[in-house]
Every structure is written in C-alpha cells, then in structure tokens.
Design a protein around this motif. Structure first.
Motif, PDB file in Angstrom:
ATOM      1  N   UNK A  94      11.765  -3.005 -37.679  1.00 53.00           N
ATOM      2  CA  UNK A  94      12.948  -2.348 -38.243  1.00 53.00           C
ATOM      3  C   UNK A  94      14.196  -2.752 -37.464  1.00 53.00           C
ATOM      4  N   UNK A  95      14.095  -2.772 -36.139  1.00 57.73           N
ATOM      5  CA  UNK A  95      15.232  -3.169 -35.307  1.00 57.73           C
ATOM      6  C   UNK A  95      15.605  -4.630 -35.569  1.00 57.73           C
ATOM      7  N   UNK A  96      14.595  -5.488 -35.666  1.00 56.63           N
ATOM      8  CA  UNK A  96      14.848  -6.906 -35.912  1.00 56.63           C
ATOM      9  C   UNK A  96      15.495  -7.104 -37.284  1.00 56.63           C
ATOM     10  N   UNK A  97      15.001  -6.405 -38.295  1.00 56.52           N
ATOM     11  CA  UNK A  97      15.570  -6.502 -39.643  1.00 56.52           C
ATOM     12  C   UNK A  97      17.031  -6.052 -39.640  1.00 56.52           C
ATOM     13  N   UNK A  98      17.313  -4.954 -38.953  1.00 54.95           N
ATOM     14  CA  UNK A  98      18.693  -4.465 -38.871  1.00 54.95           C
ATOM     15  C   UNK A  98      19.575  -5.505 -38.179  1.00 54.95           C
ATOM     16  N   UNK A  99      19.039  -6.140 -37.150  1.00 58.47           N
ATOM     17  CA  UNK A  99      19.812  -7.145 -36.426  1.00 58.47           C
ATOM     18  C   UNK A  99      20.036  -8.389 -37.291  1.00 58.47           C
ATOM     19  N   UNK A 100      19.025  -8.778 -38.065  1.00 63.24           N
ATOM     20  CA  UNK A 100      19.166  -9.894 -38.997  1.00 63.24           C
ATOM     21  C   UNK A 100      20.283  -9.593 -39.990  1.00 63.24           C
ATOM     22  N   UNK A 101      20.269  -8.378 -40.560  1.00 65.33           N
ATOM     23  CA  UNK A 101      21.290  -7.992 -41.535  1.00 65.33           C
ATOM     24  C   UNK A 101      22.691  -8.003 -40.911  1.00 65.33           C
ATOM     25  N   UNK A 102      22.800  -7.513 -39.689  1.00 61.27           N
ATOM     26  CA  UNK A 102      24.077  -7.517 -38.971  1.00 61.27           C
ATOM     27  C   UNK A 102      24.545  -8.951 -38.734  1.00 61.27           C
ATOM     28  N   UNK A 103      23.623  -9.813 -38.322  1.00 60.24           N
ATOM     29  CA  UNK A 103      23.941 -11.211 -38.057  1.00 60.24           C
ATOM     30  C   UNK A 103      24.421 -11.911 -39.331  1.00 60.24           C
ATOM     31  N   UNK A 104      23.702 -11.680 -40.434  1.00 60.66           N
ATOM     32  CA  UNK A 104      24.078 -12.298 -41.708  1.00 60.66           C
ATOM     33  C   UNK A 104      25.431 -11.785 -42.210  1.00 60.66           C
ATOM     34  N   UNK A 105      25.706 -10.491 -42.005  1.00 59.26           N
ATOM     35  CA  UNK A 105      26.979  -9.917 -42.430  1.00 59.26           C
ATOM     36  C   UNK A 105      28.135 -10.548 -41.639  1.00 59.26           C
ATOM     37  N   UNK A 106      27.931 -10.788 -40.361  1.00 59.23           N
ATOM     38  CA  UNK A 106      28.974 -11.378 -39.526  1.00 59.23           C
ATOM     39  C   UNK A 106      29.180 -12.849 -39.860  1.00 59.23           C
ATOM     40  N   UNK A 107      28.095 -13.502 -40.263  1.00 57.64           N
ATOM     41  CA  UNK A 107      28.139 -14.945 -40.546  1.00 57.64           C
ATOM     42  C   UNK A 107      28.894 -15.249 -41.841  1.00 57.64           C
ATOM     43  N   UNK A 108      28.786 -14.318 -42.791  1.00 60.70           N
ATOM     44  CA  UNK A 108      29.358 -14.599 -44.112  1.00 60.70           C
ATOM     45  C   UNK A 108      30.860 -14.352 -44.162  1.00 60.70           C
TER      46      UNK A 108
END
Length: 108
Positions: A94-108
């Motif tokens: 869950x933590x990793x998924x949240x971090x992935x989503x945060x990373x993708x949001x910042x990247x876009x």
C-alpha cells in the motif's frame, strides 16, 4: 533479552508500474522509494529497493546476515515478533503504491 537480528528485505520493483516509459524512470524511483521506506518498520527491517529487470527473480526476498530465508522462515520470524508477514507485505505494498502514484503525479 537481546533484540532479534534485523531482517533485510530486497524488493524488486517492476518498471511497468511507472507506465509505458517506466524503464527510463525506475532507477530514480527506486532510489527515492528506498529513502521514503527508511522510516517504515525500521525497527524490524532494512530495505533495499531495486528495479526488477529479470522477471524470474522474486519480487520480495528476505535475509538475515546475508542468508536468504524461505517464506515460511520469514513467517515464523514475524510470528515470534507478534507480527503477521501477509499483513506486513500488504501495508508495504500500500505504501509503495501510494508512492508510485505520488511519483507519477509529480512526473506528469
């Protein structure tokens, strides 16, 4: 009573989890995610997050003193600490998924 030795957790992260161009970002993501995970279950484990380029290798591997442990050994280790391996992995994912989503949001 002495503290049990820390468990080392090697987590291989799929480049595809970062989208179609994930291979270009996975190394940087793993470095950032490892920093973020330093504070998760720090009393129990030390984390190593690396890209999973070889799909024949397991996603998660556990060791103590550079000795690889089977899943049942890890489960017993967690049970002796009053913890549950499946719950631990769920919270981590869950933590990793949240971090992935945060990373993708910042990247876009």
């Amino acid at each position: 009573m002495s503290m049990p030795k820390k468990l080392s957790v090697l987590c291989r992260v799929e480049p595809g989890c970062l989208g179609p161009d994930g291979r270009e970002h996975i190394e940087a993501f793993c470095n950032l995610a490892q920093q973020a995970m330093k504070h998760f279950a720090v009393d129990l484990v030390t984390w190593t997050l690396v890209p999973r380029y070889d799909k024949t290798l397991p996603e998660m591997e556990y060791s103590i003193d550079n000795k690889w442990l089977s899943r049942s050994q890890v489960s017993i280790y967690f049970n002796t600490l009053g913890q549950d391996l499946d719950t631990f992995e769920e919270v981590f994912n869950d933590k990793l998924t949240a971090f992935i989503n945060l990373y993708l949001a910042r990247k876009s």
